[in-house]
Design a protein around this motif. Structure first.
Motif, PDB file in Angstrom:
ATOM      1  N   UNK A  69       0.818  -1.208   0.000  1.00  0.00           N
ATOM      2  CA  UNK A  69       0.000   0.000   0.000  1.00  0.00           C
ATOM      3  C   UNK A  69       0.845   1.247   0.000  1.00  0.00           C
ATOM      4  N   UNK A  70       0.183   2.368  -0.180  1.00  0.00           N
ATOM      5  CA  UNK A  70       0.850   3.661  -0.219  1.00  0.00           C
ATOM      6  C   UNK A  70       0.657   4.381   1.111  1.00  0.00           C
ATOM      7  N   UNK A  71       1.601   5.221   1.434  1.00  0.00           N
ATOM      8  CA  UNK A  71       1.443   6.046   2.627  1.00  0.00           C
ATOM      9  C   UNK A  71       1.371   7.525   2.248  1.00  0.00           C
ATOM     10  N   UNK A  72       0.962   7.774   0.996  1.00  0.00           N
ATOM     11  CA  UNK A  72       0.851   9.158   0.552  1.00  0.00           C
ATOM     12  C   UNK A  72      -0.302   9.316  -0.436  1.00  0.00           C
ATOM     13  N   UNK A  73      -1.089  10.335  -0.227  1.00  0.00           N
ATOM     14  CA  UNK A  73      -2.103  10.805  -1.165  1.00  0.00           C
ATOM     15  C   UNK A  73      -3.009   9.780  -1.813  1.00  0.00           C
ATOM     16  N   UNK A  74      -3.411  10.103  -3.002  1.00  0.00           N
ATOM     17  CA  UNK A  74      -4.386   9.305  -3.754  1.00  0.00           C
ATOM     18  C   UNK A  74      -3.732   8.370  -4.773  1.00  0.00           C
ATOM     19  N   UNK A  75      -2.534   7.926  -4.521  1.00  0.00           N
ATOM     20  CA  UNK A  75      -1.811   7.118  -5.493  1.00  0.00           C
ATOM     21  C   UNK A  75      -2.238   5.657  -5.519  1.00  0.00           C
ATOM     22  N   UNK A  76      -3.068   5.251  -4.594  1.00  0.00           N
ATOM     23  CA  UNK A  76      -3.504   3.860  -4.506  1.00  0.00           C
ATOM     24  C   UNK A  76      -4.103   3.363  -5.828  1.00  0.00           C
ATOM     25  N   UNK A  77      -4.793   4.242  -6.530  1.00  0.00           N
ATOM     26  CA  UNK A  77      -5.433   3.857  -7.787  1.00  0.00           C
ATOM     27  C   UNK A  77      -4.498   3.959  -8.980  1.00  0.00           C
ATOM     28  N   UNK A  78      -3.331   4.562  -8.817  1.00  0.00           N
ATOM     29  CA  UNK A  78      -2.428   4.794  -9.947  1.00  0.00           C
ATOM     30  C   UNK A  78      -1.394   3.690 -10.095  1.00  0.00           C
ATOM     31  N   UNK A  79      -0.791   3.249  -8.982  1.00  0.00           N
ATOM     32  CA  UNK A  79       0.299   2.281  -9.088  1.00  0.00           C
ATOM     33  C   UNK A  79       0.312   1.327  -7.896  1.00  0.00           C
ATOM     34  N   UNK A  80       0.524   0.049  -8.212  1.00  0.00           N
ATOM     35  CA  UNK A  80       0.844  -0.965  -7.214  1.00  0.00           C
ATOM     36  C   UNK A  80       2.151  -1.600  -7.683  1.00  0.00           C
ATOM     37  N   UNK A  81       3.002  -1.997  -6.749  1.00  0.00           N
ATOM     38  CA  UNK A  81       4.279  -2.601  -7.112  1.00  0.00           C
ATOM     39  C   UNK A  81       4.714  -3.589  -6.051  1.00  0.00           C
ATOM     40  N   UNK A  82       5.655  -4.446  -6.460  1.00  0.00           N
ATOM     41  CA  UNK A  82       6.378  -5.299  -5.533  1.00  0.00           C
ATOM     42  C   UNK A  82       7.855  -4.926  -5.657  1.00  0.00           C
ATOM     43  N   UNK A  83       8.584  -5.030  -4.563  1.00  0.00           N
ATOM     44  CA  UNK A  83      10.018  -4.757  -4.589  1.00  0.00           C
ATOM     45  C   UNK A  83      10.740  -6.014  -5.064  1.00  0.00           C
ATOM     46  N   UNK A  84      11.657  -5.825  -5.992  1.00  0.00           N
ATOM     47  CA  UNK A  84      12.325  -6.949  -6.640  1.00  0.00           C
ATOM     48  C   UNK A  84      13.841  -6.790  -6.546  1.00  0.00           C
ATOM     49  N   UNK A  85      14.516  -7.888  -6.276  1.00  0.00           N
ATOM     50  CA  UNK A  85      15.964  -7.958  -6.395  1.00  0.00           C
ATOM     51  C   UNK A  85      16.236  -8.541  -7.778  1.00  0.00           C
ATOM     52  N   UNK A  86      16.596  -7.684  -8.733  1.00  0.00           N
ATOM     53  CA  UNK A  86      16.841  -8.170 -10.092  1.00  0.00           C
ATOM     54  C   UNK A  86      18.082  -9.043 -10.099  1.00  0.00           C
ATOM     55  N   UNK A  87      17.916 -10.295 -10.473  1.00  0.00           N
ATOM     56  CA  UNK A  87      19.018 -11.243 -10.556  1.00  0.00           C
ATOM     57  C   UNK A  87      19.747 -11.105 -11.880  1.00  0.00           C
ATOM     58  N   UNK A  88      19.016 -10.639 -12.883  1.00  0.00           N
ATOM     59  CA  UNK A  88      19.571 -10.391 -14.215  1.00  0.00           C
ATOM     60  C   UNK A  88      18.753  -9.306 -14.893  1.00  0.00           C
TER      61      UNK A  88
END
Length: 138
Positions: A69-88
């Protein structure tokens, strides 16, 4: 563990042709606007294949944090993401075109219908690891 194909939606008509640069730099796999909640299916420990136009996978990574979730403003409807450790990550030329991407067909991925697709049953992991090893640069 599941494996997900996350589309970068770089076509101009999707409104954010540079999203893939953002995802690679910020170590995220993201979806935007009406597709944003699709990312919520991805869990910590899952594998993400970042999918670029023309059947190209441009990054593979392990999810280190699910969408919280977001801890700022109305961005909940704009973007969701997962944090990734890019292996390549694919190498990009001066025009940000991938030079050593992996064709999804080479991994056995035939079904791509959506922004976030569970491809766990389709991926040939032995081939995936071999393709990544071939493309590593040091």
């Amino acid at each position: 563990m599941k494996t997900w194909l996350v589309n970068t939606n770089t076509k101009e008509r999707n409104g954010n042709p540079n999203a893939f640069k953002y995802m690679l730099r910020q170590n995220k796999a993201a979806a935007f606007y009406d597709r944003a909640p699709e990312v919520d299916k991805i869990s910590k420990g899952d594998l993400v294949c970042l999918y670029h136009n023309q059947n190209r996978i441009i990054a593979i990574g392990a999810v280190v944090a699910p969408y919280l979730g977001h801890d700022f403003g109305d961005y909940e409807e704009i973007e969701h993401w997962v944090d990734v450790n890019w292996l390549w990550k694919a190498e990009l030329d001066a025009d940000y075109e991938p030079m050593n991407s992996i064709d999804r067909h080479d991994l056995g991925i035939t079904m791509v219908n959506g922004t976030v697709v569970n491809v766990t049953e389709q991926v040939n992991y032995k081939v995936l690891l071999a393709k990544v090893a071939e493309r590593q640069s040091f």
